[in-house]
Design an enzyme around this catalytic site. Structure first.
Site, PDB file in Angstrom:
ATOM      1  CG  HIS A  72      -4.014  36.728 101.471  1.00  0.00           C
ATOM      2  ND1 HIS A  72      -4.826  37.192 101.874  1.00  0.00           N
ATOM      3  CD2 HIS A  72      -2.783  37.059 101.996  1.00  0.00           C
ATOM      4  CE1 HIS A  72      -4.802  38.095 102.605  1.00  0.00           C
ATOM      5  NE2 HIS A  72      -3.385  37.899 103.086  1.00  0.00           N
ATOM      6  CD  GLU A  76       3.251  32.754 105.374  1.00  0.00           C
ATOM      7  OE1 GLU A  76       2.371  33.552 105.078  1.00  0.00           O
ATOM      8  OE2 GLU A  76       4.283  33.038 106.004  1.00  0.00           O
ATOM      9  CG  ASP A  77      -1.167  32.608 108.615  1.00  0.00           C
ATOM     10  OD1 ASP A  77      -0.066  32.377 108.824  1.00  0.00           O
ATOM     11  OD2 ASP A  77      -1.521  33.873 108.349  1.00  0.00           O
ATOM     12  CG  ASP A 139      -0.958  40.176 102.742  1.00  0.00           C
ATOM     13  OD1 ASP A 139      -1.831  40.131 103.560  1.00  0.00           O
ATOM     14  OD2 ASP A 139      -0.048  39.642 102.505  1.00  0.00           O
TER      15      ASP A 139
HETATM   16 MN    MN Z   1      -2.271  38.646 104.641  1.00  0.00          MN
END
Ligand code: MN
Length: 713
Positions: A72, A76-77, A139
């Site tokens: 997940h 983004e990261d 999350d």
């Molecule tokens: Mn997360």
């Protein structure tokens, strides 16, 4: 720390036939891309996706959800690309990861209370796959559990967001334990002192409470078992956050809420619910006004139960819920039941449908026998008729599906709507007819030159924008009609040789407007402009009011009639030998009574009277020229035009007008010009009775000091 094995072995418990190879592959991939990253706590970043994946197995989710949980945060990261996730883990996984990433990026502004509800709706609306929300909730739960490593400001803003958005979403998803966990964690960070008091109080009294619960259960079961079999009694204290809201809502202090215990009696049939209620009310005194029958009147979200409060054996309040196993299942699965109710709001009709659907989904989800059917179920559109977008400041606005930036602009202010000339969506220019999508950040560009257009009506969706645009167009058309109506009336007046200096304020015109039942002159003019009322109608009413008699109609019959009546010669002129001749006055020379005149027989239009020396008459067929004479009794008025040349002095015009008034002449028109050599030239059109009167006027003007020349033109 959670290990891969923990995840797969837990999954196997509820999903024995699951193929865990994709989970293993996702683990390896996630470990690779997150390599070197650490959490704020200092542990390897990978621990977070592992915890999230494990929470998803606790929620009894399917393989794809667990895989998405592991991946997940990769978009983004890390450097991972969505296309790669899609290629390696399939379209569904990529879709979920993409959805979770999008929710994380949303610019939520929690400064405004009411934004939260819209934000929840937007998340649901953006989600074509319900698993996006479930992964996001897992999350969030893990992030809340590790929130202590953030700085205090961050703790508060994340906790607020969780309380406003994610805890209610968990409730809505029917995962009540998740909702309670999130709420208690939020309370810990937002109201730390109260949290500690509640925790300490509950801990201190845990022994006494356990005893009390046991005693009540014993008393209850002894009485109930006599009558019924297979009854289950559950006793518990409420979770911290609900104790906290009880304190707030009922104005209780911490000591008073420790004893707030809730019991649940679960029976086998609907009939038994009421029997058990009767028995309980005979054992302990019911608290007035606390009994609620949600069985005969279920809540909007289908929740069913009997609720009552009684004064217990030690004199304290106890809450008791009575329901069947079936009802308990619905309530326990959360299924909507608590969410709106807890917030003191009534679910609307659309929500009822969503609740019913979610319940079905969550029940179905437990079985997971046919993954394909499951996917079809979860990929439904949750809010098919709405679209949620952001203002540049992060406020959420709700629109009907298909709504455009123009709708958005009108929702801000009607002036913004009217001046809306363009829009930027997610920082890109879009046409005004662009259909907004969930999560769009919409910025309106206005221009003072812009105004609403008729074609906007073809694409706007909100009734507000529609009615505002229609209203504007109508007003605009009215303004144009008034201008048009005014020029029509002015022409009508001109044709009758009339001028009204200020039509918009003229009393007679106002009276005509009233005659036609209009409220104002503007309404009358607008109506003329629209063509609803003709200039002849208006002139017909206006002339008598201005003291002018109706014109004689010039139809064939009336021509004959007027010829017969002309014997009296109202025109004040007599044609020699022809008494009943139709007579007109030439426009080239404007002859006046008393002047030497001559007649000219026209073809079919009677005799035209000219001055004797008019140059036009010298050029015509002399055989058609007749002698004419003035009748002494003439009383008509005639128009005469004068040109007065004077020194350019102030007051000269007033002097000339005074003379005209003194000599009983009406001024119809006056115009003043100044020549380059500083002379004033005035033109007058006046009404006189005869030449004698005109001569008198001209003579008097000539005598004025500064007048150089008076001419007839
Ligand atoms: Mn997360």
């Amino acid at each position: 720390m959670i290990r891969l094995n923990d995840i797969t072995s837990q999954l196997i418990i509820y999903h024995p036939k699951a193929d865990t190879s994709l989970i293993e592959k996702a683990y390896v991939y996630s470990a690779k891309v997150h390599k070197g990253q650490v959490r704020l706590s200092g542990v390897p970043y990978l621990s977070h996706p592992l915890e999230v994946a494990y929470l998803l197995t606790e929620m009894k989710m399917d393989v794809i959800s667990v895989v998405a949980g592991l991946l997940h945060d990769t978009i983004e990261d890390t450097d991972a690309e969505l296309s790669e996730i899609k290629r390696l883990f399939g379209k569904e996984t990529a879709n979920i990861v993409d959805g979770v990433t999008k929710i994380s990026k949303m610019p939520f502004d929690n400064s405004e209370e009411r934004q939260a509800e819209n934000m929840r709706k937007m998340i649901l609306a953006m989600t074509t796959d319900i698993r996006v929300i479930l992964v996001k909730l897992a999350d969030r739960l893990h992030n809340m559990r590790t929130l202590g490593f953030h700085v205090p400001e961050k703790q508060i803003s994340i906790a607020k967001e969780t309380l406003d958005i994610y805890a209610p979403l968990a409730g809505r998803m029917g995962i009540y334990w998740l909702k309670s966990s999130l709420e208690d964690l939020c309370l810990y960070y937002l109201e730390h002192e109260i949290y500690e008091k509640i925790r300490a109080g509950i801990a201190a009294r845990s022994g006494a409470r356990e005893n009390f619960i046991r005693d009540v259960k014993k008393l209850l079961s002894e009485r109930l078992e006599k009558a019924k079999t297979g009854i289950t009694i559950k006793g518990r204290h409420k979770h911290f956050y609900s104790i906290y809201t009880k304190m707030k809502d009922q104005n209780l202090n911490v000591d008073q809420v420790y004893d707030l215990l809730a019991f649940r009696v679960i029976v086998n049939s609907l009939k038994e619910c009421y029997e058990v209620l009767g028995i309980i009310h005979s054992m302990w005194k019911p608290v007035l006004g606390r009994f609620k029958d949600y069985i005969s009147l279920p809540k909007a979200n289908m929740y069913q139960s009997l609720h009552t409060s009684v004064i217990g054996p030690l004199g304290q309040r106890m809450e008791i819920q009575i329901r069947t196993w079936e009802m308990d299942k619905v309530a326990e699965e959360g299924i909507a039941a608590h969410w709106k109710y807890k917030e003191g709001l009534l679910a609307d009709k659309t929500d009822q449908k969503q609740f019913a659907w979610l319940r079905q989904l969550l029940e179905w989800q437990k079985n997971l026998r046919d993954p394909k059917e499951f996917i079809e179920m979860v990929q439904m559109d949750l809010f098919p008729n709405e679209v949620y977008v952001f203002t540049p400041k992060g406020a959420v606005k709700e629109f009907p599906k298909g709504a455009t930036p123009v709708d958005f602009a009108y929702s801000i202010h009607s002036e913004v709507g009217e001046k809306c000339s363009g829009a930027r969506v997610n920082n890109k220019m879009v046409p005004l007819r662009y259909q907004m999508k969930n999560g769009d950040i919409v910025e309106i560009i206005t221009s003072s030159k812009q105004h609403p257009r008729k074609d906007w009506l073809d694409f706007v969706k909100t009734s507000r924008a529609k009615s505002k645009i229609r209203h504007w167009i109508k007003n605009q058309e009215r303004d144009e009609s008034i201008i048009l109506g005014r020029s029509i009336l002015e022409k009508g007046l001109e044709q009758s040789n009339l001028t009204l200096p200020n039509i918009m304020k003229n009393e007679q015109v106002s009276a005509v407007a009233k005659d036609f039942s209009f409220h104002s002159i503007e309404d009358l003019l607008a109506s003329m402009g629209y063509g609803k009322i003709s200039v002849n109608q208006v002139m017909g009413r206006l002339k008598p009011k201005l003291g002018i008699e109706e014109e004689i109609h010039t139809g064939l019959v009336s021509k004959v009639v007027s010829r017969l009546t002309r014997k009296k010669s109202t025109r004040g002129i007599k044609v020699k030998g022809l008494d009943d001749m139709l007579v007109r006055f030439a426009k080239c020379c404007h002859p006046l009574p008393g002047e030497h005149v001559i007649g000219f027989i026209t073809r079919g239009r009677g005799v035209t009277i000219h001055k004797y020396d008019c140059r036009h008459i010298l050029d015509v067929d002399q055989e058609r020229v007749v002698e004419v004479l003035w009748e002494p009794s003439a009383q008509d008025v005639y128009l005469a035009s004068l040109k007065v040349t004077s020194l350019d002095k102030k007051g000269i015009l007033a002097d000339i007008s005074a003379i005209m008034a003194q000599k009983d002449a009406n001024i119809i028109q006056a115009e003043v010009k100044t020549t380059t050599d500083k002379k004033g030239v005035s033109f007058f059109t006046i009404e006189v009775e005869d030449y004698k009167q005109l001569e008198g006027i001209m003579g008097a003007i000539k005598k004025l000091k500064d007048v150089l020349l008076v001419e007839r033109i």
